[in-house]
Scaffold this motif. Structure first.
Motif, PDB file in Angstrom:
ATOM      1  N   ILE A 172    -147.859  36.054  37.081  1.00  0.00           N
ATOM      2  CA  ILE A 172    -146.623  36.204  37.854  1.00  0.00           C
ATOM      3  C   ILE A 172    -146.564  35.160  38.974  1.00  0.00           C
ATOM      4  O   ILE A 172    -145.510  34.577  39.236  1.00  0.00           O
ATOM      5  CB  ILE A 172    -146.519  37.629  38.442  1.00  0.00           C
ATOM      6  N   ALA A 173    -147.696  34.908  39.636  1.00  0.00           N
ATOM      7  CA  ALA A 173    -147.725  33.953  40.746  1.00  0.00           C
ATOM      8  C   ALA A 173    -147.329  32.560  40.283  1.00  0.00           C
ATOM      9  O   ALA A 173    -146.679  31.814  41.022  1.00  0.00           O
ATOM     10  CB  ALA A 173    -149.112  33.922  41.378  1.00  0.00           C
ATOM     11  N   LYS A 174    -147.685  32.204  39.062  1.00  0.00           N
ATOM     12  CA  LYS A 174    -147.309  30.888  38.539  1.00  0.00           C
ATOM     13  C   LYS A 174    -145.796  30.723  38.546  1.00  0.00           C
ATOM     14  O   LYS A 174    -145.271  29.692  38.961  1.00  0.00           O
ATOM     15  CB  LYS A 174    -147.846  30.704  37.128  1.00  0.00           C
ATOM     16  N   TYR A 175    -145.065  31.742  38.107  1.00  0.00           N
ATOM     17  CA  TYR A 175    -143.615  31.642  38.056  1.00  0.00           C
ATOM     18  C   TYR A 175    -142.983  31.719  39.443  1.00  0.00           C
ATOM     19  O   TYR A 175    -141.973  31.071  39.707  1.00  0.00           O
ATOM     20  CB  TYR A 175    -143.040  32.702  37.120  1.00  0.00           C
ATOM     21  N   VAL A 176    -143.570  32.486  40.342  1.00  0.00           N
ATOM     22  CA  VAL A 176    -143.044  32.552  41.714  1.00  0.00           C
ATOM     23  C   VAL A 176    -143.231  31.205  42.398  1.00  0.00           C
ATOM     24  O   VAL A 176    -142.308  30.692  43.048  1.00  0.00           O
ATOM     25  CB  VAL A 176    -143.737  33.687  42.505  1.00  0.00           C
ATOM     26  N   ILE A 177    -144.403  30.615  42.272  1.00  0.00           N
ATOM     27  CA  ILE A 177    -144.668  29.308  42.881  1.00  0.00           C
ATOM     28  C   ILE A 177    -143.781  28.240  42.264  1.00  0.00           C
ATOM     29  O   ILE A 177    -143.209  27.395  42.970  1.00  0.00           O
ATOM     30  CB  ILE A 177    -146.156  28.940  42.743  1.00  0.00           C
ATOM     31  N   GLN A 178    -143.616  28.272  40.938  1.00  0.00           N
ATOM     32  CA  GLN A 178    -142.756  27.304  40.268  1.00  0.00           C
ATOM     33  C   GLN A 178    -141.309  27.439  40.746  1.00  0.00           C
ATOM     34  O   GLN A 178    -140.642  26.447  41.018  1.00  0.00           O
ATOM     35  CB  GLN A 178    -142.847  27.514  38.757  1.00  0.00           C
ATOM     36  N   ASN A 191    -136.737  25.336  43.966  1.00  0.00           N
ATOM     37  CA  ASN A 191    -135.555  25.667  44.779  1.00  0.00           C
ATOM     38  C   ASN A 191    -135.680  25.294  46.245  1.00  0.00           C
ATOM     39  O   ASN A 191    -134.674  25.281  46.942  1.00  0.00           O
ATOM     40  CB  ASN A 191    -135.269  27.172  44.663  1.00  0.00           C
ATOM     41  N   HIS A 192    -136.858  25.025  46.735  1.00  0.00           N
ATOM     42  CA  HIS A 192    -137.030  24.763  48.167  1.00  0.00           C
ATOM     43  C   HIS A 192    -137.618  23.399  48.474  1.00  0.00           C
ATOM     44  O   HIS A 192    -137.926  23.123  49.623  1.00  0.00           O
ATOM     45  CB  HIS A 192    -137.906  25.848  48.804  1.00  0.00           C
ATOM     46  N   MET A 193    -137.777  22.573  47.490  1.00  0.00           N
ATOM     47  CA  MET A 193    -138.327  21.244  47.754  1.00  0.00           C
ATOM     48  C   MET A 193    -137.298  20.192  47.467  1.00  0.00           C
ATOM     49  O   MET A 193    -136.431  20.245  46.765  1.00  0.00           O
ATOM     50  CB  MET A 193    -139.575  20.981  46.911  1.00  0.00           C
TER      51      MET A 193
END
Length: 81
Positions: free
Chosen positions: A68-74, A79-81
């Motif tokens: 799950i963390a992989k998709y949240v970080i991706q 969206n924020h960079m």
């Protein structure tokens, strides 16, 4: 002779990128659900008790949280960079 990948080629009506993204998301998710069944069955057959069952599922949960963390970080990076 080397095998050449045709850029217009599709697999089941999807491009290679769509195919790999679909199965890396839903295929791995299905495997996680299958592992829940396997670990639950293992805990039941071995009579692991409450603590043993908790430890087995804790190990699975850590792996699941990494997935799950992989998709949240991706999502955050897109969206924020």
């Amino acid at each position: 002779m080397q095998w050449q990948w045709n850029k217009g080629c599709t697999v089941f009506g999807m491009t290679e990128e769509q195919f790999s993204e679909f199965f890396s998301t839903y295929g791995v998710g299905a495997l996680i659900l299958f592992m829940v069944f396997i670990i639950g069955n293992l805990a039941w057959q071995s009579k692991a008790g409450k603590f043993g069952t908790f430890v087995l599922f804790l190990g699975l949960a850590v792996g699941f949280l990494g997935f799950i963390a992989k998709y949240v970080i991706q999502w955050y990076l897109e969206n924020h960079m």
